[in-house]
Enzyme design. Sequence first.
Site, PDB file in Angstrom:
ATOM      1  CG  ASP A  67      -0.302  -0.408   2.515  1.00 38.19           C
ATOM      2  OD1 ASP A  67       0.941  -0.392   2.596  1.00 38.19           O
ATOM      3  OD2 ASP A  67      -1.022  -0.723   3.463  1.00 38.19           O
ATOM      4  CG  ASN A 136      -9.370  -1.408  11.601  1.00 37.65           C
ATOM      5  OD1 ASN A 136      -8.418  -2.051  11.151  1.00 37.65           O
ATOM      6  ND2 ASN A 136      -9.787  -0.278  11.056  1.00 37.65           N
ATOM      7  CG  HIS A 138      -6.085  -2.144   8.616  1.00 38.17           C
ATOM      8  ND1 HIS A 138      -6.300  -0.919   9.220  1.00 38.17           N
ATOM      9  CD2 HIS A 138      -4.744  -2.277   8.547  1.00 38.17           C
ATOM     10  CE1 HIS A 138      -5.138  -0.358   9.487  1.00 38.17           C
ATOM     11  NE2 HIS A 138      -4.177  -1.156   9.102  1.00 38.17           N
ATOM     12  CD  GLU A 143      -8.921   1.055   7.370  1.00 42.82           C
ATOM     13  OE1 GLU A 143      -8.889   0.121   8.190  1.00 42.82           O
ATOM     14  OE2 GLU A 143      -8.481   2.190   7.632  1.00 42.82           O
TER      15      GLU A 143
HETATM   16  C1  GLP Z   1      -0.916   0.360   8.715  1.00 37.44           C
HETATM   17  C2  GLP Z   1      -0.507  -0.325   7.391  1.00 37.44           C
HETATM   18  C3  GLP Z   1      -0.586  -1.809   7.500  1.00 37.44           C
HETATM   19  C4  GLP Z   1       0.012  -2.222   8.814  1.00 37.44           C
HETATM   20  C5  GLP Z   1      -0.894  -1.782   9.928  1.00 37.44           C
HETATM   21  C6  GLP Z   1      -0.344  -2.033  11.312  1.00 37.44           C
HETATM   22  O1  GLP Z   1      -1.988   1.214   8.595  1.00 37.44           O
HETATM   23  N1  GLP Z   1      -1.194   0.093   6.225  1.00 37.44           N
HETATM   24  O2  GLP Z   1       0.046  -2.417   6.393  1.00 37.44           O
HETATM   25  O3  GLP Z   1       0.143  -3.615   8.868  1.00 37.44           O
HETATM   26  O4  GLP Z   1      -1.320  -0.462   9.772  1.00 37.44           O
HETATM   27  O5  GLP Z   1       0.671  -1.129  11.606  1.00 37.44           O
HETATM   28  P1  GLP Z   1       1.656  -1.318  12.813  1.00 37.44           P
HETATM   29  O6  GLP Z   1       2.528  -2.472  12.462  1.00 37.44           O
HETATM   30  O7  GLP Z   1       2.430  -0.030  12.887  1.00 37.44           O
HETATM   31  O8  GLP Z   1       0.823  -1.564  14.021  1.00 37.44           O
END
Ligand code: GLP
Length: 241
Positions: A67, A136, A138, A143
């Site tokens: 992404d 959440n 995702h 989402e």
């Molecule tokens: C972000 C990214 C995801 C990631 C997630 C968790 O928004 N788009 O690819 O896995 O949130 O992030 P973190 O590892 O910082 O908790």
Amino acid sequence: MNIIRAKDYHDMSQKAAAVLAAQIIMKPDCVLGLATGSSPVGTYAQLVAWYENGALDFSKVTSVNLDEYKGLSGDNDQSYRHFMDQHLFSKVNIDIQRTFVPDGTEADSEKACQIHEQTIADVGGIDLQLLGLGHNGHIGFNEPADTFTAETHCVDLTESTIQANRRFFASADDVPRQAYTMGIRAIMQARKVLLVVSGADKAKAVKEAFFGPITPQVPASILQLHKDVTLVADEAALSMI
Ligand code: GLP
């Protein structure tokens, strides 16, 4: 699903890096699906260390990222292209021309997403997809929604994601409201999936994703249908299962 219990973040990172390293050693010209966020930072650091001591060679590896924020260029230090450069690409001998991140500067969402989708097809799909998990549920920026979206698409980020990611920005107002994300099809068609999850704040998401109903309201729950998923999580993240 294979659940690997790690003691803590460091242990999780070592174990996840070992899975990625095995993939690169077994198939030097593999396609890695890569993720951003704080979860894989330690994993990348370990891969860099193994590259530096000569144990790993990235010269034939291709990567496709999950992404990117819409509107951010690779020069912006909050862009995911910048994150990947900083944590991995600039530190190993991967061919930068074979690292693919959705183009956040492409204002035409349909075009940006079509190009990324075509790239995934052109490289022959993903051998090993690394994923983090949002609070959440995702994955990438898929989402919670009423339906799963198969292809790379533009999403409106939820308030929970904006709040979770604001720590990287000067203020919540600076967090982009939209992002381009790989869809569920490319993730589900990856030959292997490796999910890294750390911390008690993710325990509920882990429980819902892997032990709850399969629903687009918890996007990671679709992984229950994948034939080769490895979850590497620390004790805190596994504390509710
Ligand atoms: C972000 C990214 C995801 C990631 C997630 C968790 O928004 N788009 O690819 O896995 O949130 O992030 P973190 O590892 O910082 O908790």
